[in-house]
Design an enzyme around this catalytic site. Structure first.
Site, PDB file in Angstrom:
ATOM      1  CB  ILE A  14     -14.263  28.105 -13.795  1.00  8.01           C
ATOM      2  CG1 ILE A  14     -14.612  28.713 -15.152  1.00  8.01           C
ATOM      3  CG2 ILE A  14     -13.628  26.725 -13.978  1.00  8.01           C
ATOM      4  CD1 ILE A  14     -15.600  27.903 -15.954  1.00  8.01           C
ATOM      5  CB  THR A  44     -13.388  37.180 -16.319  1.00  5.55           C
ATOM      6  OG1 THR A  44     -12.089  37.741 -16.540  1.00  5.55           O
ATOM      7  CG2 THR A  44     -14.025  36.888 -17.659  1.00  5.55           C
ATOM      8  CB  SER A  45     -16.876  35.065 -12.834  1.00  5.73           C
ATOM      9  OG  SER A  45     -16.002  34.021 -13.177  1.00  5.73           O
ATOM     10  CB  SER A  49     -22.444  40.572 -22.308  1.00  3.70           C
ATOM     11  OG  SER A  49     -22.121  39.305 -22.861  1.00  3.70           O
ATOM     12  N   GLY A  50     -23.166  38.342 -19.876  1.00  6.35           N
ATOM     13  CA  GLY A  50     -24.156  37.348 -19.466  1.00  6.35           C
ATOM     14  C   GLY A  50     -24.750  36.557 -20.612  1.00  6.35           C
ATOM     15  CB  VAL A  51     -24.194  36.521 -24.286  1.00  2.00           C
ATOM     16  CG1 VAL A  51     -24.682  35.681 -25.472  1.00  2.00           C
ATOM     17  CG2 VAL A  51     -24.625  37.964 -24.457  1.00  2.00           C
ATOM     18  CG  HIS A  53     -21.960  32.929 -26.928  1.00  2.00           C
ATOM     19  ND1 HIS A  53     -22.335  33.779 -27.940  1.00  2.00           N
ATOM     20  CD2 HIS A  53     -21.230  33.687 -26.056  1.00  2.00           C
ATOM     21  CE1 HIS A  53     -21.853  34.984 -27.715  1.00  2.00           C
ATOM     22  NE2 HIS A  53     -21.188  34.958 -26.567  1.00  2.00           N
TER      23      HIS A  53
END
Length: 260
Positions: A14, A44-45, A49-51, A53
């Site tokens: 972000i 977190t970044s 999982s790299g999904v 959405h």
């Protein structure tokens, strides 16, 4: 004391993307990012999982739905332009019992309202996509769901940011607000025209220092991953259960990861 036009707290995905957008909008501005870790995206970044959405879980009138849908498209385009890892594998949402069909219909309707393509499949069509997947009655398939390598995105954004003249100060943890837009970053003080809080799971503490969100506290949840054995055939697509829409969790699911 250092000075800058914009100071961003946090060098996660972000913080980096906000910094890049500022550079695009104001090419002559000084943009500085501080982070407590020696390299960007260490929390977190870089540990997800790299999904990508699609935006079907949220009501279409919400910012979450719009940002997820548009962010999905933007990140896929970014990966294409930079030749970064991208797997357009799609997602199956399978029903464990007939009672979940009503929630599948809700997800289908939300997808349509938000401009996200969703396909309803029967049991045979579901197995045709992934032979090991099982559903009761029918399932949903979301073609736009994809997977990226988060660290590749972070590295690319970091390279673009510094190439455009941005200042990245790693190992400079946010220590507090000294007033007059002066922030303590490690042992240094930085005065900024504008301060932008992208501090991740510490964003509430930083916000409180500036008088914002005093009634709110972040309550993080940790997800756990179990990787399949290297010789196990990966699923052809992501496989998710029907979520309980009253809660912000998606249940135990199978994901395809990509490696840079």
């Amino acid at each position: 004391m250092q000075t800058t036009d914009y100071l961003i707290i946090g060098a996660g995905i972000i913080g980096l993307t906000v910094a890049r957008e500022l550079q695009r909008r104001e090419p002559g501005a000084q943009v500085t990012i501080i982070d407590k870790e020696p390299t960007p995206g260490q929390h977190t970044s870089g540990r997800n999982s790299g999904v990508l959405h699609s935006g079907i879980y949220y009501t279409a009138d919400s910012l979450k739905a719009r940002f997820t849908r548009d962010g999905n498209t933007a990140w896929q385009t970014f990966c294409e332009q930079r030749s970064l890892p991208l797997d357009r594998c799609g997602k199956l949402i399978v029903a464990r019992n007939e009672e979940e069909h009503a929630r599948l219909v809700t997800l289908e309707e939300r997808g349509a309202a938000n401009g996200v393509a969703v396909q309803r499949l029967d049991e045979a069509e579901t197995r045709a996509i992934e032979p090991r997947a099982r559903t009761i009655g029918h399932a949903l398939f979301v073609p736009s769901t994809a997977t990226v390598d988060p660290k590749s995105l972070i590295n690319a954004q970091q390279a673009d940011f510094t190439a455009a003249g941005g200042t990245l100060l790693c190992a400079h943890p946010y220590r507090g607000n000294h007033g007059n837009n002066v922030v303590q970053a490690g042992s240094e003080r930085i005065q900024a025209g504008t301060i932008i809080n992208c501090a991740g799971l510490h964003a509430d503490r930083a916000a409180h220092d500036f008088g914002f969100g005093q009634r709110y506290t972040l309550l993080p949840f940790k997800g756990l991953y179990r990787y399949a054995d290297p010789d196990t055939e990966a699923p052809r697509t992501h496989i998710y259960p029907v979520p309980d829409l009253r809660h912000p969790f998606l249940g135990v699911h199978f994901t395809r990861t990509v490696w840079a």
